[in-house]
Design a protein around this motif. Structure first.
Motif, mmCIF file in Angstrom:
data_model
loop_
_atom_site.group_PDB
_atom_site.id
_atom_site.type_symbol
_atom_site.label_atom_id
_atom_site.label_comp_id
_atom_site.label_asym_id
_atom_site.label_seq_id
_atom_site.Cartn_x
_atom_site.Cartn_y
_atom_site.Cartn_z
ATOM 1 N N UNK A 27 0.828 -1.209 0.000
ATOM 2 C CA UNK A 27 0.000 0.000 0.000
ATOM 3 C C UNK A 27 0.862 1.258 0.000
ATOM 4 N N UNK A 28 2.060 1.189 0.588
ATOM 5 C CA UNK A 28 2.905 2.375 0.624
ATOM 6 C C UNK A 28 3.357 2.778 -0.783
ATOM 7 N N UNK A 29 3.795 1.824 -1.566
ATOM 8 C CA UNK A 29 4.213 2.151 -2.934
ATOM 9 C C UNK A 29 2.992 2.483 -3.786
ATOM 10 N N UNK A 30 1.907 1.740 -3.620
ATOM 11 C CA UNK A 30 0.675 2.060 -4.363
ATOM 12 C C UNK A 30 0.214 3.472 -4.037
ATOM 13 N N UNK A 31 0.274 3.846 -2.760
ATOM 14 C CA UNK A 31 -0.139 5.181 -2.338
ATOM 15 C C UNK A 31 0.724 6.272 -2.937
ATOM 16 N N UNK A 32 2.018 6.010 -3.074
ATOM 17 C CA UNK A 32 2.909 6.988 -3.696
ATOM 18 C C UNK A 32 2.640 7.119 -5.189
ATOM 19 N N UNK A 33 2.263 6.025 -5.825
ATOM 20 C CA UNK A 33 2.033 6.047 -7.272
ATOM 21 C C UNK A 33 0.675 6.614 -7.652
ATOM 22 N N UNK A 34 -0.301 6.499 -6.772
ATOM 23 C CA UNK A 34 -1.629 7.028 -7.085
ATOM 24 C C UNK A 34 -1.722 8.489 -6.665
ATOM 25 N N UNK A 35 -2.407 9.305 -7.451
ATOM 26 C CA UNK A 35 -2.585 10.698 -7.045
ATOM 27 C C UNK A 35 -3.511 10.770 -5.840
ATOM 28 N N UNK A 36 -3.326 11.783 -5.032
ATOM 29 C CA UNK A 36 -4.209 11.980 -3.896
ATOM 30 C C UNK A 36 -3.704 11.352 -2.616
ATOM 31 N N UNK A 37 -4.545 11.447 -1.610
ATOM 32 C CA UNK A 37 -4.249 11.020 -0.254
ATOM 33 C C UNK A 37 -4.478 9.522 -0.093
ATOM 34 N N UNK A 38 -3.626 8.879 0.678
ATOM 35 C CA UNK A 38 -3.800 7.459 1.013
ATOM 36 C C UNK A 38 -4.243 7.379 2.469
ATOM 37 N N UNK A 39 -5.460 6.883 2.680
ATOM 38 C CA UNK A 39 -5.987 6.728 4.033
ATOM 39 C C UNK A 39 -5.818 5.273 4.456
ATOM 40 N N UNK A 40 -5.145 5.077 5.583
ATOM 41 C CA UNK A 40 -4.869 3.740 6.098
ATOM 42 C C UNK A 40 -5.673 3.541 7.375
ATOM 43 N N UNK A 41 -6.604 2.600 7.336
ATOM 44 C CA UNK A 41 -7.415 2.269 8.509
ATOM 45 C C UNK A 41 -6.713 1.124 9.228
#
Length: 194
Positions: free
Chosen positions: A61-75
């Motif tokens: 999820x960390x690399x996916x979050x960096x590659x996708x635009x916008x905020x990554x919310x981790x529950x």
């Protein structure tokens, strides 16, 4: 917003998963399943990642979050896990915030401010925090690029008494229906495989 922070929050389209793996984690190869999960999430697909404990779920999820635009919310259901993952990103100078019950009111206020003013890439929250009035008022205004449900077995394996708040994620998921969701959990134990 600084140029470095801006470029990190909005990674260039040419950036790929292996480049980020080298840049931030100093590694040249992925563990089994990691690259497949990242590819699917970056393409906008919902993914259930079931990997062995210590198999590198967080990196997906960390690399996916960096590659996708916008905020990554981790529950995340555990404060200790939240702190560990937050500290790992902070050590790599990746903008992140967390909000949990062990923080002071001032720390929480600063975290909300970072989220509102687009000064972070990753936000770690408990499922209970997602149900607060403050977050419910804020999330429709956010540019959310990825929703991560960590320790996803909490939804069903432990039944209704464990973390019922996980089952209350549905309204948020409906509100961001064009945002991919990655649910992560460790390989289930033998007693739960039947």
């Amino acid at each position: 917003m600084s140029h470095k922070l801006n470029s990190m929050i909005h990674e260039k389209p040419s950036t790929n998963a292996r480049e980020l793996l080298r840049k931030y984690w100093g590694s040249s190869s992925f563990r089994p399943l990691q690259e497949d999960i990242i590819r699917d999430v970056v393409q906008g697909k919902d993914v259930l990642g079931i990997m062995t404990t210590g198999g590198g779920k967080s990196l997906t999820y960390q690399i996916s979050g960096l590659l996708r635009p916008g905020l990554c919310i981790v529950v995340s259901p555990l404060i200790s896990l939240m702190i560990d993952q937050f500290e790992g990103l902070r050590k790599r100078a990746i903008p992140s915030v967390m909000i949990h019950s062990g923080m002071t009111a001032r720390q929480i206020e600063n975290a909300w401010s970072s989220i509102q003013f687009n000064k972070t890439k990753f936000v770690f929250l408990s499922p209970e925090r997602l149900q607060t009035k403050a977050f419910k008022a804020l999330y429709p205004k956010l540019n959310i690029g990825l929703l991560v449900v960590d320790e996803a077995h909490c939804i069903s394996e432990w039944g209704h008494d464990f973390r019922p708040e996980y089952r209350r994620l549905k309204p948020m998921i409906k509100a961001i229906d064009d945002v991919p969701i990655i649910a992560l959990t460790a390989t289930r134990s033998e007693e739960h495989t039947s």
